[in-house]
Design a protein around this motif. Structure first.
Motif, mmCIF file in Angstrom:
data_model
loop_
_atom_site.group_PDB
_atom_site.id
_atom_site.type_symbol
_atom_site.label_atom_id
_atom_site.label_comp_id
_atom_site.label_asym_id
_atom_site.label_seq_id
_atom_site.Cartn_x
_atom_site.Cartn_y
_atom_site.Cartn_z
ATOM 1 N N ALA A 86 -5.646 -1.853 6.205
ATOM 2 C CA ALA A 86 -5.165 -2.659 5.168
ATOM 3 C C ALA A 86 -6.758 -3.486 4.379
ATOM 4 O O ALA A 86 -6.940 -3.662 3.418
ATOM 5 C CB ALA A 86 -4.408 -3.580 5.313
ATOM 6 N N VAL A 96 0.801 -1.164 0.041
ATOM 7 C CA VAL A 96 0.070 0.150 0.220
ATOM 8 C C VAL A 96 0.848 1.248 0.022
ATOM 9 O O VAL A 96 2.054 1.112 0.341
ATOM 10 C CB VAL A 96 -1.005 0.027 1.332
ATOM 11 N N TYR A 126 -4.662 2.128 -1.726
ATOM 12 C CA TYR A 126 -4.391 0.759 -2.281
ATOM 13 C C TYR A 126 -4.950 0.685 -3.768
ATOM 14 O O TYR A 126 -6.021 0.914 -3.690
ATOM 15 C CB TYR A 126 -4.675 -0.443 -1.374
ATOM 16 N N ALA A 160 -6.481 -4.641 0.680
ATOM 17 C CA ALA A 160 -5.284 -4.734 0.555
ATOM 18 C C ALA A 160 -4.798 -6.279 1.040
ATOM 19 O O ALA A 160 -5.273 -6.639 2.049
ATOM 20 C CB ALA A 160 -4.159 -3.735 1.125
#
Length: 139
Positions: free
Chosen positions: A125, A66, A85, A130
């Protein structure tokens, strides 16, 4: 011109710190050996690696694919972490004094994330879908 004492020279940016500086040299700042201790006591060290910087580092470790950056807001002086991302994001995260939270310029703080930087990084995330690399123990 040489430094006024035998301590290592520091960059000029440290001369204006809230802890003060004993140096009177016209060309270089050569703060005394207690400079960092005074800086920490004045609260300046917290600004160097505070909650936003810890989250930034955790995101880089946990989800290295990312894009992440710590950005200081010009209006309120707070540092927030921008995470993207691919075409998702930016997800802007800030510290509210208790935990990490999602932040938007219009509404302020929103969704609550965990207080631990590693857990907040993992959640960020996940929010951006991600991939988080699996960690395998070395033999």
């Amino acid at each position: 011109m040489d430094c006024c004492n035998n301590t290592p020279p520091y960059d000029e940016q440290f001369c204006g710190c809230p802890a003060g500086c004993d140096c009177t040299c016209p060309t270089v700042c050569c703060c005394d050996g207690e400079h960092l201790a005074r800086l920490a006591a004045a609260g300046g060290m917290n600004e160097m690696f505070g909650p936003a910087e810890r989250l930034d580092a955790a995101v880089r470790r946990i989800a290295p694919q990312v894009s992440v950056s710590a950005v200081r807001d010009k209006d309120d002086g707070l540092t927030r972490v921008h995470v993207t991302y691919r075409n998702r994001g930016p997800l802007i995260l800030g510290w509210d004094g208790q935990t990490y939270r999602r932040w938007t310029p219009d509404d302020g703080y929103g969704a609550i994330l965990p207080a631990a930087p590693e857990d907040a990084a993992r959640r960020a995330a996940e929010m951006l879908a991600a991939l988080i690399p699996a960690v395998t123990a070395r033999p």
